[in-house]
Design a protein around this motif. Structure first.
Motif, PDB file in Angstrom:
ATOM      1  N   ARG A  71       0.788  31.608 -40.826  1.00 18.23           N
ATOM      2  CA  ARG A  71       1.917  31.383 -39.927  1.00 18.23           C
ATOM      3  C   ARG A  71       2.926  32.496 -40.142  1.00 18.23           C
ATOM      4  NH1 ARG A  71       4.113  27.011 -41.867  1.00 18.23           N
ATOM      5  NH2 ARG A  71       6.118  27.955 -42.388  1.00 18.23           N
ATOM      6  N   THR A  80       4.169  31.577 -34.692  1.00 19.60           N
ATOM      7  CA  THR A  80       2.725  31.399 -34.545  1.00 19.60           C
ATOM      8  C   THR A  80       2.343  30.011 -35.045  1.00 19.60           C
ATOM      9  OG1 THR A  80       2.152  32.221 -36.744  1.00 19.60           O
ATOM     10  CG2 THR A  80       2.335  33.860 -34.982  1.00 19.60           C
ATOM     11  N   THR A  81       1.129  29.590 -34.702  1.00 21.80           N
ATOM     12  CA  THR A  81       0.620  28.318 -35.205  1.00 21.80           C
ATOM     13  C   THR A  81       0.136  28.494 -36.636  1.00 21.80           C
ATOM     14  OG1 THR A  81      -1.600  28.774 -34.379  1.00 21.80           O
ATOM     15  CG2 THR A  81      -0.099  27.613 -32.912  1.00 21.80           C
ATOM     16  N   GLN A 183       2.566  30.692 -30.732  1.00 20.87           N
ATOM     17  CA  GLN A 183       2.768  29.297 -30.368  1.00 20.87           C
ATOM     18  C   GLN A 183       2.353  29.033 -28.915  1.00 20.87           C
ATOM     19  OE1 GLN A 183       3.696  26.598 -31.952  1.00 20.87           O
ATOM     20  NE2 GLN A 183       4.423  27.364 -33.909  1.00 20.87           N
ATOM     21  N   GLU A 228       9.414  32.844 -26.588  1.00 16.71           N
ATOM     22  CA  GLU A 228       9.454  31.391 -26.788  1.00 16.71           C
ATOM     23  C   GLU A 228      10.823  30.889 -26.305  1.00 16.71           C
ATOM     24  OE1 GLU A 228      10.579  28.561 -28.054  1.00 16.71           O
ATOM     25  OE2 GLU A 228       8.688  27.537 -27.651  1.00 16.71           O
ATOM     26  N   TYR A 259      -2.730  27.651 -28.749  1.00 14.65           N
ATOM     27  CA  TYR A 259      -2.051  28.918 -29.003  1.00 14.65           C
ATOM     28  C   TYR A 259      -2.203  29.844 -27.814  1.00 14.65           C
ATOM     29  CZ  TYR A 259      -6.880  29.734 -30.679  1.00 14.65           C
ATOM     30  OH  TYR A 259      -8.253  29.760 -30.799  1.00 14.65           O
TER      31      TYR A 259
END
Length: 309
Positions: A71, A80-81, A183, A228, A259
């Protein structure tokens, strides 16, 4: 996940190591080509991950993916995931993916990992680290390919450098470098070509079912950014070094709800020649802006990242 056919030697530390250099040696003997038990360096009894913060950027490294990123946060917010494959992975004809979190076919035999914080190597890194600069290097061998991946955090940027070399010719389906699982809430993307600065590349990232497993871009670009909206933050990744061998294109894939994933694809249905050695380098910066201003900020940062070493 245990496999009786797998055998991993006890980790050994050479007496001549320099100033607490961490060198982890692996010997794997596999009686099954489908064994998928990862090498997990023994960095402590309860150390499944390491988080490192330098400035406004935090990087999570995960043991279960053989110490690859898990991450990336900016100002305490995940960009990010947490669970996906990051870094570099190879796809072999008739086999599939080998490397990073892709353990479904074979493990990626690591030969060494090195951690360095503010210029000092760490023999036993803590679960949480912070400083001005952080450097992590992982080296491995995948079916005759010697791979070296370096990650550096400094100046609110993530610098990634990947080098691999061969002694014999290696047929490949493809290589993915610099995988970033952004994400799924990223709402827009923007990309640029230095030789054509006025060309408009970008648009919304959709959430309807028709957009599931869609590639938004499959072409050569110099930089790409994503935004985002809920947290008002963006990330900009610029490719600063790449060999012409193998070609390269940037890809942004939408796995709906999971994602928006970036890949740099190389050596598509090609054979890497014997004696090849190539280096790719990408730098990613971050910023904050409203929905109406982020593109201008991303363009300015993409230009500034040209000067990154």
């Amino acid at each position: 996940m245990a496999h009786a056919a797998d055998s991993i030697d006890v980790l050994r530390f050479p007496a001549s190591m320099k100033a607490a250099r961490l060198l982890i040696l692996l010997t794997l003997s596999l009686s099954s080509a489908t064994a998928a038990e990862p090498f997990r360096p023994n960095l402590g009894p309860d150390l499944p991950w390491i988080t490192v913060t330098c400035g406004d950027v935090t990087l999570l490294l995960r043991r279960e993916t053989q110490w690859t990123p898990g991450r990336i946060d900016f100002r305490g917010k995940p960009m990010t995931t947490e669970k996906s494959a990051y870094g570099t992975v190879f796809s072999f004809p008739g086999v599939g993916f080998i490397g990073t979190a892709h353990l479904e076919n074979e493990p990626e035999p690591l030969t060494s990992v090195t951690f360095e914080l503010d210029g000092k190597e760490l023999a036993t890194p803590a679960a949480e680290l912070s400083g001005q600069t952080f450097r992590f290097v992982r080296e491995s061998v995948i079916r005759g390919i010697r791979l070296r991946c370096e990650f550096v955090l400094r100046d609110n940027q993530l610098h990634e450098t990947t080098t691999f070399s061969t002694t014999e010719a290696v047929p490949l389906k493809l290589v993915y470098h610099f995988m970033h699982a952004w994400q799924p809430s990223m709402s827009e993307y923007l990309a640029g070509i230095d030789a054509a600065p006025d060309e408009a590349i970008g648009g919304p990232l959709e959430n309807d079912q028709a957009a599931d497993r869609k590639f938004y871009i499959q072409r050569r670009v110099d930089w790409m950014a994503v935004y985002e909206p809920a947290i008002g933050q963006y990330a900009v990744s610029r490719l600063v070094v790449a060999p012409e061998s193998g070609g390269h294109i940037s890809m942004l894939w939408n796995a709906l709800g999971a994602y928006r994933k970036y890949y740099l694809r190389c050596f598509t249905d090609e054979t890497v020649p014997a004696g090849f050695s190539g280096t790719w380098r990408m730098v990613t910066g971050f910023g904050a802006a409203g929905a109406g201003e982020w593109k201008a900020g991303a363009r300015a940062q993409a230009e500034a990242l040209k000067e990154s070493e």
